[in-house]
Scaffold this motif. Sequence first.
Motif, short mmCIF file in Angstrom:
data_model
loop_
_atom_site.label_atom_id
_atom_site.label_comp_id
_atom_site.label_asym_id
_atom_site.label_seq_id
_atom_site.Cartn_x
_atom_site.Cartn_y
_atom_site.Cartn_z
N ALA A 327 -15.34 95.43 -12.49
CA ALA A 327 -15.28 96.70 -11.77
C ALA A 327 -14.70 96.48 -10.38
O ALA A 327 -14.96 95.46 -9.74
CB ALA A 327 -16.68 97.30 -11.66
N ILE A 328 -13.92 97.43 -9.91
CA ILE A 328 -13.31 97.29 -8.59
C ILE A 328 -14.40 97.18 -7.51
O ILE A 328 -15.37 97.94 -7.51
CB ILE A 328 -12.34 98.45 -8.29
N GLY A 329 -14.24 96.22 -6.62
CA GLY A 329 -15.18 96.02 -5.54
C GLY A 329 -16.30 95.04 -5.84
O GLY A 329 -17.01 94.61 -4.93
N THR A 330 -16.46 94.64 -7.12
CA THR A 330 -17.55 93.72 -7.46
C THR A 330 -17.15 92.26 -7.24
O THR A 330 -18.02 91.39 -7.19
CB THR A 330 -17.99 93.90 -8.92
N LYS A 331 -15.87 92.00 -7.12
CA LYS A 331 -15.39 90.75 -6.56
C LYS A 331 -14.90 91.09 -5.15
O LYS A 331 -14.64 92.26 -4.86
CB LYS A 331 -14.25 90.15 -7.38
N ARG A 332 -14.79 90.09 -4.30
CA ARG A 332 -14.34 90.35 -2.93
C ARG A 332 -13.07 91.19 -2.97
O ARG A 332 -12.05 90.76 -3.49
CB ARG A 332 -14.06 89.02 -2.23
N ILE A 333 -13.14 92.39 -2.43
CA ILE A 333 -11.97 93.25 -2.44
C ILE A 333 -10.94 92.66 -1.48
O ILE A 333 -11.27 92.24 -0.37
CB ILE A 333 -12.33 94.70 -2.07
N VAL A 437 -21.76 88.30 3.75
CA VAL A 437 -20.37 88.45 3.31
C VAL A 437 -20.02 89.84 2.80
O VAL A 437 -18.84 90.12 2.53
CB VAL A 437 -20.02 87.40 2.22
N LEU A 438 -21.00 90.72 2.65
CA LEU A 438 -20.72 92.09 2.25
C LEU A 438 -20.51 92.99 3.47
O LEU A 438 -20.38 94.21 3.33
CB LEU A 438 -21.86 92.65 1.39
N ARG A 492 -22.49 91.91 -12.48
CA ARG A 492 -21.77 91.84 -13.76
C ARG A 492 -20.46 91.04 -13.66
O ARG A 492 -19.91 90.63 -14.68
CB ARG A 492 -21.44 93.24 -14.27
N ALA A 493 -19.98 90.84 -12.44
CA ALA A 493 -18.71 90.15 -12.26
C ALA A 493 -18.92 88.65 -12.07
O ALA A 493 -19.90 88.22 -11.46
CB ALA A 493 -17.96 90.73 -11.05
N ASN A 494 -17.99 87.86 -12.59
CA ASN A 494 -17.99 86.42 -12.35
C ASN A 494 -17.29 86.17 -11.01
O ASN A 494 -16.08 85.98 -10.96
CB ASN A 494 -17.26 85.68 -13.47
N SER A 495 -18.07 86.17 -9.94
CA SER A 495 -17.48 86.07 -8.62
C SER A 495 -18.16 84.99 -7.81
O SER A 495 -19.21 84.47 -8.19
CB SER A 495 -17.63 87.41 -7.89
N TRP A 496 -17.56 84.68 -6.64
CA TRP A 496 -18.23 83.70 -5.78
C TRP A 496 -19.47 84.29 -5.14
O TRP A 496 -20.30 83.57 -4.60
CB TRP A 496 -17.28 83.10 -4.75
N TYR A 497 -19.63 85.62 -5.21
CA TYR A 497 -20.89 86.22 -4.78
C TYR A 497 -22.07 85.69 -5.59
O TYR A 497 -23.21 85.68 -5.13
CB TYR A 497 -20.85 87.74 -4.95
N THR A 498 -21.81 85.28 -6.84
CA THR A 498 -22.85 84.75 -7.72
C THR A 498 -22.73 83.25 -7.93
O THR A 498 -23.47 82.68 -8.73
CB THR A 498 -22.80 85.44 -9.10
N GLY A 499 -21.78 82.62 -7.23
CA GLY A 499 -21.58 81.18 -7.40
C GLY A 499 -20.79 80.82 -8.64
O GLY A 499 -20.72 79.65 -9.02
#
Length: 538
Positions: A327-333, A437-438, A492-499
């Motif tokens: 989803a847009i915005g769930t990884k670093r925009i 970081v948000l 839900r996103a595989n991002s660095w927000y979740t490591g």
Amino acid sequence: MKASSQPAAGLDVVIVGAGFGGLYAIHKFRQQGLKVRAFEAGDGVGGTWYWNRYPGARCDVESMEYSYSFSNELQQEWKWSEKYAQQSEILRYANHVADRFELRDAIQFSTRVVSAAFDSASSLWTIRTDQGDTVSARFFVVAGGCLSLPRMPDFPGRDSFQGKLYHTGTWPHEGVDFTRMRVGVIGTGSSGIQVIPRIAEQAKQLTVFQRTANFSLPAWNTPMPAEYEAWFKAYYPARREKARYSSAGIANHPTPDKGALEVSDELRAKVYEAGWAHGGPGFTRIYKDILSNEKANETMAEFVRNKIRQKVKDPAVAAMLTPTDHAIGTKRICVDTDYYETYNRDNVKLVNVREHPIEAITPKGIRTTEKEHELDAIVFATGYDAVTGAILNIDIRVDGGPSLAEKWAHGPKTYLGLMTAGYPNMFMVTGPGSPSVLTNMITSIEQHIEWIADCLRYLGQKGIRRMEAQPDFEEAWVRHVNEVADTTLFPRANSWYTGANIPGKPRVFLPYVGGHGVYRMKCADVAFKGYEGFTLQA
């Protein structure tokens, strides 16, 4: 400075880092009469803006807001040259702050903290560095930054490459000339999206290796309009106050009162067009449900996908650049200048490494499952061990017991992102479980440093030598952070927000998504109640 041994009673606070967090900590603590020393791994101030010197490095928060608010004289006298400042200008600003407030004499440069040990009998931290220093202090403040430990993927054969290897987070200070070179860039997150257009302007051939397509929004960067600067400076008190109680710590972000699905398709399309024309990361805050409602999010995501298709001439390349897996915005925009347009250049090629994974780095280049790409230089735009990396890079223990890394083996646990149970008198600046970081990082940094400074004053007034987060309050805060995150689309996103970008790192949503203003009020309430949730011992 040379290695030294500081007498136990000589220091009140040891600070890790001389970025924006460390600099303000020195200034604020000194104002209260505390004796401080900071250790900085680089040979200058600036933190992430000291290290990230890659072409195109630029802040994605407007300059007028990405700056300190603690001194009205400072914010009135400094003149930003662009709407979004580039790295070199932000670094000049950091140096100006260090000089203006005479902070350098408290900083030991080119020195990395390797361990910190708390002794319960003396209630002192003993800090050791890679230069042989051993110093002791009552309080230990980790301000090493959320994005300061670069991740260099360990591809097979990496060290066999006969060309040059670079990482965006450790860029050579003298710069790099890519003229007549065949360059490969691995990664299309924020740093990749910024560096790719600039390298494409120089290189003979640029090959981008993309695993995940990311959403990026236009910056529409311009020289700073004189009228806008004058208006902002005239209303700085009101703008800063709005930022402090806003969700992202940014006054210029929209404060929506409607959801995307509450308006007609025609009106929503007009609003999206207006937001796109304005540019910047505030786009995802146009409607209140973009980051919480999947259907609402999809309306914005498809709008941006269509913009990508319009910008990129080759439909096959456009399809590779169009995000469909999050989803847009769930990884670093991301915020860019001419990123998508760069793929229309004849000297730029895009490789889908999800379809054709990288097998190895060879002496001549990069080999995927499809072919070998011969290169003269490889740029790793592969990000950082975010939020926890800089903290856990230090061996932190109490009375010789388990390390903090062991405590956090299954994910970080903090109370308010400020302290962690079992580790007394240790504070974290924008740590896990805080908005960090948000948000506009400087807004969050100031809030944290000011809260810590008020706390240290309180402890001094009450004759308290030891402060520690209570385990039950820590557990409750961790649950709250997770519960709030689960009401959004972020986890839900595989991002660095979740490591997710670090192999073996626990999958935990690291920042607090409840909003900077809400978080600020929670911290203030805890302090008002005599630091509820902390054990205070004389």
